[in-house]
Motif scaffolding. Structure first.
Motif, PDB file in Angstrom:
ATOM      1  N   THR A  70       3.794   6.996   3.973  1.00 47.35           N
ATOM      2  CA  THR A  70       3.991   6.943   2.364  1.00 47.35           C
ATOM      3  C   THR A  70       3.397   5.407   2.121  1.00 47.35           C
ATOM      4  O   THR A  70       2.732   4.864   1.283  1.00 47.35           O
ATOM      5  CB  THR A  70       4.381   7.361   1.661  1.00 47.35           C
ATOM      6  OG1 THR A  70       5.576   6.609   1.809  1.00 47.35           O
ATOM      7  CG2 THR A  70       4.571   8.849   1.805  1.00 47.35           C
ATOM      8  N   THR A  71       4.076   4.263   2.895  1.00 49.24           N
ATOM      9  CA  THR A  71       3.816   3.097   1.963  1.00 49.24           C
ATOM     10  C   THR A  71       3.670   2.248   3.607  1.00 49.24           C
ATOM     11  O   THR A  71       4.490   2.802   4.581  1.00 49.24           O
ATOM     12  CB  THR A  71       5.289   3.128   1.895  1.00 49.24           C
ATOM     13  OG1 THR A  71       5.541   3.600   0.693  1.00 49.24           O
ATOM     14  CG2 THR A  71       5.752   1.282   0.665  1.00 49.24           C
ATOM     15  N   VAL A  72       2.976   1.219   3.454  1.00 46.65           N
ATOM     16  CA  VAL A  72       2.861   0.219   4.172  1.00 46.65           C
ATOM     17  C   VAL A  72       3.323  -1.566   3.164  1.00 46.65           C
ATOM     18  O   VAL A  72       2.257  -1.280   2.118  1.00 46.65           O
ATOM     19  CB  VAL A  72       1.435   0.152   4.449  1.00 46.65           C
ATOM     20  CG1 VAL A  72       0.777  -1.139   5.811  1.00 46.65           C
ATOM     21  CG2 VAL A  72       0.378   1.753   5.460  1.00 46.65           C
ATOM     22  N   LEU A  86       1.097  -1.265  -0.073  1.00 49.00           N
ATOM     23  CA  LEU A  86      -0.219   0.330   0.177  1.00 49.00           C
ATOM     24  C   LEU A  86       1.245   0.931  -0.125  1.00 49.00           C
ATOM     25  O   LEU A  86       1.343   1.223   1.145  1.00 49.00           O
ATOM     26  CB  LEU A  86      -0.862  -0.120   1.060  1.00 49.00           C
ATOM     27  CG  LEU A  86      -1.838  -0.989   2.074  1.00 49.00           C
ATOM     28  CD1 LEU A  86      -2.383  -0.752   2.889  1.00 49.00           C
ATOM     29  CD2 LEU A  86      -2.769  -0.981   0.615  1.00 49.00           C
ATOM     30  N   SER A  87       0.734   1.746  -0.807  1.00 46.42           N
ATOM     31  CA  SER A  87       2.121   2.943  -1.491  1.00 46.42           C
ATOM     32  C   SER A  87       0.879   4.202  -1.932  1.00 46.42           C
ATOM     33  O   SER A  87       0.823   4.259  -3.058  1.00 46.42           O
ATOM     34  CB  SER A  87       2.819   2.695  -1.574  1.00 46.42           C
ATOM     35  OG  SER A  87       3.996   4.145  -1.568  1.00 46.42           O
ATOM     36  N   THR A  88       1.523   5.411  -1.424  1.00 52.99           N
ATOM     37  CA  THR A  88       0.819   6.854  -2.306  1.00 52.99           C
ATOM     38  C   THR A  88       1.453   7.084  -3.526  1.00 52.99           C
ATOM     39  O   THR A  88       1.210   8.011  -4.011  1.00 52.99           O
ATOM     40  CB  THR A  88       0.541   8.086  -1.110  1.00 52.99           C
ATOM     41  OG1 THR A  88       2.172   8.247  -0.695  1.00 52.99           O
ATOM     42  CG2 THR A  88      -0.292   7.455   0.231  1.00 52.99           C
ATOM     43  N   LEU A  89       3.242   6.404  -3.121  1.00 53.25           N
ATOM     44  CA  LEU A  89       4.400   6.783  -4.392  1.00 53.25           C
ATOM     45  C   LEU A  89       3.405   5.810  -4.994  1.00 53.25           C
ATOM     46  O   LEU A  89       2.540   4.785  -5.579  1.00 53.25           O
ATOM     47  CB  LEU A  89       5.732   6.341  -3.981  1.00 53.25           C
ATOM     48  CG  LEU A  89       5.535   6.694  -3.006  1.00 53.25           C
ATOM     49  CD1 LEU A  89       7.200   6.489  -2.286  1.00 53.25           C
ATOM     50  CD2 LEU A  89       5.875   8.417  -3.076  1.00 53.25           C
ATOM     51  N   SER A  90       3.890   5.970  -6.852  1.00 51.13           N
ATOM     52  CA  SER A  90       3.628   5.706  -8.053  1.00 51.13           C
ATOM     53  C   SER A  90       4.835   4.143  -8.269  1.00 51.13           C
ATOM     54  O   SER A  90       6.072   4.546  -6.984  1.00 51.13           O
ATOM     55  CB  SER A  90       4.103   6.628  -8.842  1.00 51.13           C
ATOM     56  OG  SER A  90       2.724   7.755  -9.686  1.00 51.13           O
TER      57      SER A  90
END
Lengths: 518, 518
Positions: free
Chosen positions: B87-89, B58-62
């Motif tokens: 930003t990242t799980v 799960l990440s808000t990054l591309s």
């Protein structure tokens, strides 16, 4: 009642081990070790004299000039297996004195062997060369006991039996009990993470010890002597010293949780048709006895027979044990005699039902004397083995379900080596703490020979490793088993232990050549 | 029966804590931290994608582009007090995947927050800044259970309740139970050395945990996942990870000793004329209930009254508690219903004798519903406090004999500051695990104000220190209490903890800014 049993246990062990001392001493003497550590000098002694009472110093050096034989009880272990050559024994009376000694030794690179009752079984409590012996025997006061919480705080040099005696009028007991209770120190128990007879009921010292006071290898006093049951403020540093065998620092004080004294104790010995019945029986006993179960000890036929033949225990008649392949001793300890007896009686009715096919016969202690006599069967095994021949002894943890297989595989291996006959190995027996998964494997030989030794090691260690077992369940590593540790711990673990040793004791002065593989 | 009680506990805690969230969140947000750690980049994400399933990221990054709100349950703690900005799980499915993640983060100097059920109370399980969140929730299999020894081996991400459910058909229980059991992970329990409701009976996790599998900060897998009750081969490394709150490595597997399920449970609530009677009563109960005593909970008059007023617990009538200064809840758990009831009945006869002067009145649960209702009095206190005002909460260990004095001294202090009135502090209440010496001190205020905060801290911490107590009995240090640790641990201990941290995690990537004071 229990103290008489305890005395018997000490005697049994002493006898069994003494039989093997000459052979093992040879191995010890042939060890060569290199070292950057220094010997104690007369200058060092003068320094120690500046803050220690004259009675706290035993040294063959001037000006003390203590006769060498007065140092023998400190240099030699109690079995005569391991012999050190220290010139100097110091017996500080306070933690501050311990701190000053350790600080000086660290500066001068003098090795230190912390010593409690010197009752260990793996050569951990005596010098390898001429390290200074730091005896904790004069640090022997109870500091406090809180009868509300049951928390006892005591000096490390308190003898285990003396703490048991101290607690008795308060209706509490020590959470640990073992054969050497009359001479072992609580500090030594903690430093070796001693197991003993109450572990099944009260758990290990990692749970029972609430705090420690430790003199670190640079002389700093680490005060973690909490009188609290719960404390979640940071890493639980004290745990590292439990079982470190004095290689990370000197334990000088202990805070420990003392359980309430049970009001009633019972014992029963049962004969079983085969090993297949032990596990079903154990499951029933665990469930039905629940919180009052305090021991479930296993004896194979050979160990039982040896004990009854050579020992003082009296159990079942010859007729009663006909066809029995193994035996168990069950002990209960509870708060209500009547309730406990009823539980035990119901259990016996159930398991001795012929239709159940679990038990061939059994005997329940009807008096304190019978209670002792039943325990004497189990506790008399080491002595009986000692009387039967030369013993090779292993104290290992494996799954309890594998107890018989472990003994059988060892037998088969020795048979295949042509060693299983009257002139070589006379018997292979297994007994121990079934409830803890801790079996004592004993090989009874006509004599100690290199051939038998080579047949046993590394075979036994490899067999233990194949079960993911432990090559030392409760005796520790000390000096004797450093090279066997790898059978129970992987390289990552051993490397991390070495890093911790280096962090705590960069100069390597604390109990050198012990625990960690070189 | 118990699971209903447990649910109630979770609700009670949630409600009580939510009331205080806005104030505490302010403190969290105002924290400034400097760091040499790096943020997760798209390159890092590409690397993780090379060995993790897409559903494990799960990440808000591309290219993941997960909506930010999907990360909120991982970034924020369950009370809304602490908010991270990760930003990242990552949710690895195997220990090997954990190892690869950690190794990469160590090389790239990316901070990691290992996360279990995220049910902690001290901000230990969410990021301070944008550390990578390593969720153990996909590591959730039971690896083995040995019904002979009672040893359970499980992945760290197993939910406590699911393990309890798994063991039930085998007639075993987990040695730990706590309000958050429906969502907390066993790995989190171990990493925080959680206490809970069974500690008095089954001891701490330092005793119950037999082995751990840990991914070290460099990615190495430390396999100490022993299925043995006894193992004395070297330093007990696993102990360091119990209570380290993920700052020394990631716990991925646990071996734990599961006790036999008790057949019967009883509860009684007693009203006492004054605190002076609690200790004599506790001593009698400890002696007479012995091995079946499983809880001895203390409530002062104020906390009892609040709970009965606002909660769901029903106990004694108004008449019955007239003149009572405090209350205790006693629970027994044993293997035989009849025996346990007889023991409890004999106890009540003894302690309720008017000549003894120990107890004013009492109520014994006559049904499962009554059992729950009695526990609801004790467990409903936090919720009732939440309904009464804004709560300042402290979870401390002090000698049980000082429980009342501790509360009284705090009251006196607040009175002397002119704060003990309806518009400032409406009440000061104390309740908790008397048998463990663990009291919860709650200050009920009309509003959170800097004046009250300044009056309480460091006063309360200093008071705890004056009893040689612990400023965190069971909740840990996390992020919230790093600066309070010094009240319970001396500088030598804290320095040694820092050295161990440096040894294990030289780059400081593991749960940064937690546990150790900066």
């Amino acid at each position: 009642m229990l103290s008489a049993v305890a005395r018997q246990r000490v005697l049994a062990r002493a006898s069994a081990w003494k039989a093997s001392s000459s052979f093992l001493h040879q191995r010890w003497a042939s060890t060569t070790v290199s070292s950057n550590l220094n010997s104690v000098t007369e200058e060092d002694l003068a320094h120690f004299s500046s803050f220690l009472a004259p009675s706290s110093i035993l040294s063959t050096l001037s000006p003390s000039n203590t006769p060498a034989d007065e140092l023998t009880p400190f240099n030699d272990d109690w079995m005569g297996k391991y012999k050190g050559r220290s010139t100097t024994v110091l017996k500080p009376r306070t933690t501050e004195e311990v701190s000053k000694i350790v600080k000086h030794c660290n500066e001068k690179r003098i090795g230190i062997v912390p010593q409690g009752g010197n009752t260990g079984l793996v050569g951990g409590s005596v010098p390898v060369r001429d390290e200074l012996i730091l005896s904790l025997s004069n640090l022997n006061k109870v500091r406090s006991f809180d009868s509300v919480s049951g928390i006892l705080v005591a000096d490390a040099g308190c003898i285990l039996q003396s703490l048991t005696d101290y607690l008795a009028p308060h209706s509490h007991i020590m959470p640990i009990d073992l054969g050497a209770k009359g001479s072992c120190h609580i500090g030594g128990n903690v430093s070796t993470n001693a197991g003993g007879l109450r572990l099944m009921r009260y758990g290990s010292l990692h749970g029972a010890v609430l705090g420690l006071e430790v003199v670190m290898p640079d002389g700093t006093i680490l005060n973690q002597l909490s009188g609290l049951r719960k404390d979640n403020t940071g890493y639980d540093l004290k745990q590292l010293f439990i079982g470190a065998e004095g290689t990370l620092g000197v334990v000088t004080g202990i805070s420990i949780l003392a359980p309430v004294m049970p009001a009633a104790t019972n014992a029963v010995v049962l004969a079983l048709p085969s090993f297949d019945q032990v596990i079903p029986l154990f499951k029933i006993v665990k469930r039905d006895m629940g919180e009052i179960l305090s021991a479930f000890e296993y004896m194979d036929r050979e160990s039982y027979t040896l004990s009854v033949k050579h020992g003082q225990g009296k159990g079942l008649s010859e007729e009663e044990i006909e066809g029995a392949q193994c035996f168990v001793l069950i002990e209960t300890s509870g708060g209500n005699k009547e309730h406990d007896e009823e539980k035990l009686s119901n259990l016996l009715e159930k398991v001795m039902d012929p239709d159940a096919g679990l038990v061939t016969s059994g005997v329940l202690a009807q008096s304190p004397a019978q209670f002792e006599s039943l325990w004497a069967i189990r506790e008399g095994i080491p002595e009986a083995i000692g009387k039967s021949g030369k013993a090779y002894k292993y104290d290992v943890s494996i799954p309890a379900s594998k107890f018989k297989e472990f003994v059988d595989k060892t037998k088969d291996h020795l048979l295949s080596k042509g060693l299983l006959h009257e002139n070589a190995i006379k018997g292979v027996v297994g007994y121990g703490h079934f409830g803890d998964g801790n079996i004592h494997l004993n090989i009874v030989a006509a004599a100690y020979t290199p051939e038998i030794a080579a047949a046993l090691e590394p075979f036994v260690f490899e067999l233990v490793a194949s079960y993911n077992g432990s090559v030392s369940a409760e005796h520790g590593i000390g000096y004797a088993k450093t090279s066997a540790m790898r059978y129970s711990k992987d390289q990552t673990s051993i490397e991390l232990m070495k890093k911790i040793k280096k962090l705590f004791d960069p100069n390597g002065i604390m109990n050198p050549w012990k625990v960690l593989p070189q």
